[in-house]
Motif scaffolding. Sequence first.
Motif, PDB file in Angstrom:
ATOM      1  N   LEU B  89     -94.922  68.592  86.042  1.00 52.48           N
ATOM      2  CA  LEU B  89     -93.479  68.797  85.954  1.00 52.48           C
ATOM      3  C   LEU B  89     -92.760  67.693  86.787  1.00 52.48           C
ATOM      4  CD1 LEU B  89     -94.751  71.770  86.291  1.00 52.48           C
ATOM      5  CD2 LEU B  89     -92.299  72.241  85.316  1.00 52.48           C
ATOM      6  N   CYS B  90     -91.772  67.248  86.251  1.00 50.16           N
ATOM      7  CA  CYS B  90     -90.719  66.414  86.880  1.00 50.16           C
ATOM      8  C   CYS B  90     -89.480  66.966  87.242  1.00 50.16           C
ATOM      9  CB  CYS B  90     -90.696  65.042  86.308  1.00 50.16           C
ATOM     10  SG  CYS B  90     -89.617  65.232  84.943  1.00 50.16           S
ATOM     11  N   ALA B  91     -88.710  66.927  88.373  1.00 47.99           N
ATOM     12  CA  ALA B  91     -87.530  67.670  88.581  1.00 47.99           C
ATOM     13  C   ALA B  91     -86.631  66.613  89.671  1.00 47.99           C
ATOM     14  CB  ALA B  91     -87.833  68.813  89.697  1.00 47.99           C
ATOM     15  N   LEU B  92     -85.392  66.498  89.094  1.00 46.09           N
ATOM     16  CA  LEU B  92     -84.663  65.604  89.907  1.00 46.09           C
ATOM     17  C   LEU B  92     -83.451  66.357  90.484  1.00 46.09           C
ATOM     18  CD1 LEU B  92     -82.208  64.816  87.483  1.00 46.09           C
ATOM     19  CD2 LEU B  92     -84.089  63.675  86.451  1.00 46.09           C
ATOM     20  N   ALA B  93     -82.826  65.862  91.557  1.00 40.77           N
ATOM     21  CA  ALA B  93     -81.766  66.408  92.301  1.00 40.77           C
ATOM     22  C   ALA B  93     -80.153  65.609  92.072  1.00 40.77           C
ATOM     23  CB  ALA B  93     -82.035  66.713  93.651  1.00 40.77           C
ATOM     24  N   GLU B  94     -79.355  66.010  91.812  1.00 41.80           N
ATOM     25  CA  GLU B  94     -78.214  65.237  91.741  1.00 41.80           C
ATOM     26  C   GLU B  94     -77.023  65.790  92.566  1.00 41.80           C
ATOM     27  OE1 GLU B  94     -77.027  65.648  87.578  1.00 41.80           O
ATOM     28  OE2 GLU B  94     -78.131  67.081  86.958  1.00 41.80           O
ATOM     29  N   GLY B  95     -75.723  65.851  92.081  1.00 42.35           N
ATOM     30  CA  GLY B  95     -74.546  66.279  92.618  1.00 42.35           C
ATOM     31  C   GLY B  95     -74.730  67.381  93.638  1.00 42.35           C
ATOM     32  N   SER B  96     -75.149  68.535  93.248  1.00 41.79           N
ATOM     33  CA  SER B  96     -75.305  69.699  93.744  1.00 41.79           C
ATOM     34  C   SER B  96     -76.698  69.780  94.660  1.00 41.79           C
ATOM     35  CB  SER B  96     -75.366  70.885  92.967  1.00 41.79           C
ATOM     36  OG  SER B  96     -76.534  70.726  91.965  1.00 41.79           O
ATOM     37  N   TYR B  97     -77.498  68.808  94.646  1.00 44.44           N
ATOM     38  CA  TYR B  97     -78.876  68.721  95.454  1.00 44.44           C
ATOM     39  C   TYR B  97     -79.801  69.846  94.879  1.00 44.44           C
ATOM     40  CZ  TYR B  97     -76.061  66.032  98.550  1.00 44.44           C
ATOM     41  OH  TYR B  97     -75.277  65.215  99.199  1.00 44.44           O
ATOM     42  N   ILE B  98     -79.198  70.565  93.708  1.00 47.21           N
ATOM     43  CA  ILE B  98     -80.147  71.382  93.165  1.00 47.21           C
ATOM     44  C   ILE B  98     -80.929  70.770  92.024  1.00 47.21           C
ATOM     45  CG2 ILE B  98     -80.498  73.522  92.128  1.00 47.21           C
ATOM     46  CD1 ILE B  98     -79.454  73.857  95.028  1.00 47.21           C
ATOM     47  N   PRO B  99     -82.434  71.021  92.257  1.00 43.22           N
ATOM     48  CA  PRO B  99     -83.304  70.149  91.364  1.00 43.22           C
ATOM     49  C   PRO B  99     -83.121  70.822  89.823  1.00 43.22           C
ATOM     50  CG  PRO B  99     -84.712  70.944  93.156  1.00 43.22           C
ATOM     51  CD  PRO B  99     -83.093  71.539  93.179  1.00 43.22           C
ATOM     52  N   THR B 100     -83.150  69.783  88.708  1.00 42.93           N
ATOM     53  CA  THR B 100     -83.348  70.197  87.242  1.00 42.93           C
ATOM     54  C   THR B 100     -84.676  69.816  86.937  1.00 42.93           C
ATOM     55  OG1 THR B 100     -80.836  69.843  87.031  1.00 42.93           O
ATOM     56  CG2 THR B 100     -82.293  69.851  85.217  1.00 42.93           C
ATOM     57  N   PHE B 101     -85.406  70.976  86.314  1.00 45.41           N
ATOM     58  CA  PHE B 101     -86.830  70.630  86.004  1.00 45.41           C
ATOM     59  C   PHE B 101     -87.012  70.278  84.488  1.00 45.41           C
ATOM     60  CE2 PHE B 101     -89.433  71.847  89.638  1.00 45.41           C
ATOM     61  CZ  PHE B 101     -88.551  72.621  90.498  1.00 45.41           C
ATOM     62  N   GLY B 102     -88.044  69.219  84.264  1.00 41.04           N
ATOM     63  CA  GLY B 102     -88.475  69.126  82.979  1.00 41.04           C
ATOM     64  C   GLY B 102     -89.423  70.312  82.791  1.00 41.04           C
ATOM     65  N   ARG B 103     -89.638  70.383  81.000  1.00 36.82           N
ATOM     66  CA  ARG B 103     -90.565  71.524  80.872  1.00 36.82           C
ATOM     67  C   ARG B 103     -92.143  71.086  81.103  1.00 36.82           C
ATOM     68  NH1 ARG B 103     -87.662  73.521  75.337  1.00 36.82           N
ATOM     69  NH2 ARG B 103     -85.460  73.677  76.157  1.00 36.82           N
ATOM     70  N   GLY B 104     -92.527  69.901  81.420  1.00 43.80           N
ATOM     71  CA  GLY B 104     -93.750  69.823  81.760  1.00 43.80           C
ATOM     72  C   GLY B 104     -94.688  68.921  80.782  1.00 43.80           C
ATOM     73  N   THR B 105     -95.761  68.587  81.325  1.00 41.13           N
ATOM     74  CA  THR B 105     -96.707  67.874  80.416  1.00 41.13           C
ATOM     75  C   THR B 105     -98.143  68.742  80.846  1.00 41.13           C
ATOM     76  OG1 THR B 105     -95.825  65.766  80.092  1.00 41.13           O
ATOM     77  CG2 THR B 105     -98.080  66.054  79.889  1.00 41.13           C
ATOM     78  N   SER B 106     -98.793  69.543  79.690  1.00 37.57           N
ATOM     79  CA  SER B 106     -99.882  70.063  80.039  1.00 37.57           C
ATOM     80  C   SER B 106    -101.243  68.934  79.822  1.00 37.57           C
ATOM     81  CB  SER B 106    -100.046  71.072  79.157  1.00 37.57           C
ATOM     82  OG  SER B 106    -101.485  71.652  79.140  1.00 37.57           O
ATOM     83  N   LEU B 107    -101.889  68.563  80.924  1.00 40.00           N
ATOM     84  CA  LEU B 107    -102.904  67.621  80.840  1.00 40.00           C
ATOM     85  C   LEU B 107    -104.188  68.220  80.883  1.00 40.00           C
ATOM     86  CD1 LEU B 107    -104.093  64.831  81.109  1.00 40.00           C
ATOM     87  CD2 LEU B 107    -103.694  65.085  83.547  1.00 40.00           C
ATOM     88  N   ILE B 108    -105.213  68.058  79.876  1.00 44.21           N
ATOM     89  CA  ILE B 108    -106.520  68.440  80.014  1.00 44.21           C
ATOM     90  C   ILE B 108    -107.528  67.080  79.992  1.00 44.21           C
ATOM     91  CG2 ILE B 108    -108.211  69.489  78.886  1.00 44.21           C
ATOM     92  CD1 ILE B 108    -106.468  71.267  77.496  1.00 44.21           C
ATOM     93  N   VAL B 109    -108.190  67.209  81.173  1.00 45.25           N
ATOM     94  CA  VAL B 109    -109.362  66.071  81.280  1.00 45.25           C
ATOM     95  C   VAL B 109    -110.622  66.576  81.127  1.00 45.25           C
ATOM     96  CG1 VAL B 109    -110.035  64.292  82.696  1.00 45.25           C
ATOM     97  CG2 VAL B 109    -107.668  64.913  83.106  1.00 45.25           C
ATOM     98  N   HIS B 110    -111.280  66.094  80.004  1.00 43.97           N
ATOM     99  CA  HIS B 110    -112.483  66.631  79.618  1.00 43.97           C
ATOM    100  C   HIS B 110    -113.348  65.850  80.182  1.00 43.97           C
ATOM    101  CE1 HIS B 110    -112.416  64.218  76.004  1.00 43.97           C
ATOM    102  NE2 HIS B 110    -111.156  64.712  75.853  1.00 43.97           N
ATOM    103  N   PRO B 111    -114.751  66.428  80.390  1.00 47.77           N
ATOM    104  CA  PRO B 111    -115.870  65.710  81.013  1.00 47.77           C
ATOM    105  C   PRO B 111    -116.417  64.618  79.922  1.00 47.77           C
ATOM    106  CG  PRO B 111    -115.976  68.060  81.661  1.00 47.77           C
ATOM    107  CD  PRO B 111    -114.992  67.780  80.696  1.00 47.77           C
TER     108      PRO B 111
END
Lengths: 112, 111
Positions: B89-111
Amino acid sequence: DADVTQTPRNRITKTGKRIMLECSQTKGHDRMYWYRQDPGLGLRLIYYSFDVKDINKGEISDGYSVSRQAQAKFSLSLESAIPNQTALYFCATSEGPLETQYFGPGTRLLVL
Amino acid sequence: KQEVTQIPAALSVPEGENLVLNCSFTDSAIYNLQWFRQDPGKGLTSLLLIQSSQREQTSGRLNASLDKSSGRSTLYIAASQPGDSATYLCALAEGSYIPTFGRGTSLIVHP
């Protein structure tokens, strides 16, 4: 020991019940946060506190209340739980406004 | 209102691949951007924090870049391993300093 702890880790309750989720931290941070996470919706901020006397509503505060008992403790209450409050709840802390956030392990709440 | 988008929502790669996760945002007036890792049923762990004055940060096999003018950040993972499987997940802080989050990328690394 973990820096940010949450209790309980799992909770099942019924509609209309009042419940409290607790968060404690040993990092000495002034800033504490409560988030909820729902599948597909990411994390949403419920309440945040910049110090013991400064508590603010977040994006989705309706139906929730908080108490900052001390620098180290921040509790979240659901006054009358409803099924759509079923979610994963996270507490987090940070030292300052531009510093890294540290998260607890989460509380999984199911409201029947 | 700031909007944070992470594409793709899910990614599956074979072990050893280098990969890039994307995070885009609509308002470039941010103070910082963080990348987090979340394992299933667990809390979030901060991986990298980039202040608005910085262009990139590196930690081991991870490199995060920030381009405010284009509203983008990327997380580069080199030589991916099965242990890298998680949601990022990425999250960024702006004027209020409160982070806003993205919904994420689900990663699978298979052998």
